[in-house]
Design an enzyme around this catalytic site. Structure first.
Site, PDB file in Angstrom:
ATOM      1  N   ASN A   1      -5.710 129.819   5.942  1.00 35.11           N
ATOM      2  CA  ASN A   1      -7.056 130.000   5.409  1.00 35.11           C
ATOM      3  C   ASN A   1      -6.910 130.503   3.974  1.00 35.11           C
ATOM      4  OD1 ASN A   1      -9.660 130.728   4.791  1.00 35.11           O
ATOM      5  ND2 ASN A   1      -9.751 132.464   6.229  1.00 35.11           N
ATOM      6  N   TRP A   2      -7.128 129.587   3.030  1.00 30.88           N
ATOM      7  CA  TRP A   2      -6.915 129.957   1.624  1.00 30.88           C
ATOM      8  C   TRP A   2      -8.037 130.836   1.074  1.00 30.88           C
ATOM      9  CZ3 TRP A   2      -5.063 124.802  -1.191  1.00 30.88           C
ATOM     10  CH2 TRP A   2      -3.865 124.367  -0.593  1.00 30.88           C
ATOM     11  N   LYS A   3      -9.116 130.937   1.822  1.00 32.10           N
ATOM     12  CA  LYS A   3     -10.295 131.701   1.358  1.00 32.10           C
ATOM     13  C   LYS A   3     -10.713 131.204  -0.032  1.00 32.10           C
ATOM     14  CE  LYS A   3      -8.729 135.525   4.148  1.00 32.10           C
ATOM     15  NZ  LYS A   3      -8.963 136.903   4.534  1.00 32.10           N
TER      16      LYS A   3
ATOM     17  N   HIS B   1     -15.725 133.185  10.921  1.00 31.19           N
ATOM     18  CA  HIS B   1     -14.723 134.111  10.378  1.00 31.19           C
ATOM     19  C   HIS B   1     -15.410 135.463  10.137  1.00 31.19           C
ATOM     20  CE1 HIS B   1     -11.931 136.012   7.597  1.00 31.19           C
ATOM     21  NE2 HIS B   1     -11.017 135.181   8.056  1.00 31.19           N
TER      22      HIS B   1
ATOM     23  N   GLU C   1     -15.334 137.445   7.795  1.00 32.77           N
ATOM     24  CA  GLU C   1     -15.930 137.619   6.461  1.00 32.77           C
ATOM     25  C   GLU C   1     -17.279 136.919   6.379  1.00 32.77           C
ATOM     26  OE1 GLU C   1     -12.499 136.340   4.205  1.00 32.77           O
ATOM     27  OE2 GLU C   1     -11.449 138.139   4.849  1.00 32.77           O
TER      28      GLU C   1
ATOM     29  N   GLU D   1      -9.075 137.419  15.825  1.00 34.14           N
ATOM     30  CA  GLU D   1      -8.730 138.117  14.586  1.00 34.14           C
ATOM     31  C   GLU D   1      -9.375 139.503  14.583  1.00 34.14           C
ATOM     32  OE1 GLU D   1      -7.644 135.219  11.238  1.00 34.14           O
ATOM     33  OE2 GLU D   1      -9.803 135.399  11.229  1.00 34.14           O
TER      34      GLU D   1
ATOM     35  N   GLY E   1      -6.136 141.258   6.327  1.00 32.11           N
ATOM     36  CA  GLY E   1      -5.845 141.644   4.950  1.00 32.11           C
ATOM     37  C   GLY E   1      -5.423 143.095   4.784  1.00 32.11           C
TER      38      GLY E   1
ATOM     39  N   SER F   1      -3.087 139.680   9.241  1.00 30.26           N
ATOM     40  CA  SER F   1      -1.836 140.185   8.659  1.00 30.26           C
ATOM     41  C   SER F   1      -0.585 139.571   9.275  1.00 30.26           C
ATOM     42  CB  SER F   1      -1.788 141.720   8.729  1.00 30.26           C
ATOM     43  OG  SER F   1      -2.812 142.270   7.927  1.00 30.26           O
TER      44      SER F   1
ATOM     45  N   GLY G   1      -4.116 134.238   6.523  1.00 33.19           N
ATOM     46  CA  GLY G   1      -4.861 134.343   5.273  1.00 33.19           C
ATOM     47  C   GLY G   1      -3.921 134.493   4.093  1.00 33.19           C
ATOM     48  N   GLY G   2      -3.707 135.720   3.664  1.00 27.78           N
ATOM     49  CA  GLY G   2      -2.928 135.987   2.452  1.00 27.78           C
ATOM     50  C   GLY G   2      -1.597 135.260   2.386  1.00 27.78           C
TER      51      GLY G   2
END
Ligand code: PEP
Length: 250
Positions: free
Chosen positions: A10-12, A98, A100, A168, A174, A212, A233-234
């Site tokens: 997930n590149w966000k 998600h 977010e 998640e 994150g 994470s 993610g990151g």
């Protein structure tokens, strides 16, 4: 038999076109080398990159997904993107719910369910995200809360071919913190059981862990029963880290 694992990036709201293209090309080169990882690999870039990356992902052997969709197939919804548009752009998957989106855009379970149903209607696989907050974890009721969230967010008519679930924990996204292996195992077992009452082929539905995931913890998390992959993610923004996570599938 456990489903084949899926590693989803997930590149966000990150990466411009040249950076996205370079990352997809690098992943394609890795996928062409031996040994092949024992997983399917998916990238979910921002909307603006989908059209440009679709042919490159096809060549690279990567699946393409989006990070959200609207519940309506078209209409006066300025700034939104409909599921048929994502399919038209070359997506096979879309993330819905998600945390977010839930926290920053006020999306509730009914909205997530409607979006997931729109995804299925457009022929996309819906990746339905669920997870507890830290306060909910501390309350000792995380499993009950997350199972209820899942059951309210699940699209009607879903099957293993059209649904992926992503667990998640909000407090792990994150933050560099992850639940214990036992907590992940318990939650994934609870989600699998809940799916049993809602989806005919529940055993074949992929349940991803997200929050994470890094090269250093991926193998341990991916070895947990009922963990059928990861939503990353990151670490998905780094070719080296994302590829190392893919390789952790065996
Ligand atoms: C995510 O946003 O879905 C996620 C899991 O992020 P991170 O891997 O950075 O925790």
């Amino acid at each position: 038999m456990a489903p084949r694992k899926l590693i989803a990036g997930n590149w966000k709201m990150n990466l411009l076109k040249a950076e996205g293209e370079a990352l997809v090309r690098a992943l394609g080169a890795s996928l062409a080398s031996e040994p092949k990882p024992a997983c399917d690999v998916l990238v979910c870039p921002p909307f603006t990159l989908l059209g440009a990356l679709a042919p490159l992902c096809g060549e690279a052997g990567l699946a393409l997904g989006a990070q959200d969709c609207h519940a309506a197939p078209s209409g006066a919804f300025t700034g939104n993107v409909a599921a048929p548009m994502l399919a038209d752009a070359g997506c096979a998957y879309v993330i819905v719910g998600h945390s977010e989106r839930r926290s920053l855009h006020g999306e509730d379970n009914a909205t997530v369910k409607a979006k997931a149903e729109a995804a299925l209607a457009a022929g996309l696989v819906a990746i339905v995200c669920v997870g507890e907050t830290e306060a909910e974890r501390d309350s000792g009721k995380a499993e009950e809360i997350v199972v209820a969230q899942l059951l309210k967010s699940l699209p009607e008519g879903a099957s293993a071919g059209s649904l992926v679930v992503a667990y998640e924990p909000v407090w792990a996204i994150g933050t560099g913190r992850t639940p214990t292996v036992a907590q992940v195992a318990d939650m994934h077992a609870a989600l699998r059981k809940a799916l049993g009452g809602a989806v005919a082929d529940a055993a074949a539905v992929r349940i991803l862990y997200g929050g994470s995931v890094k090269p250093g913890n991926a193998a341990e998390l991916l070895a947990v029963a009922n963990v059928d992959g990861a939503l990353v993610g990151g670490a998905s923004l780094s070719h080296g880290d994302f590829w190392a996570i893919c390789q952790s599938c065996g």
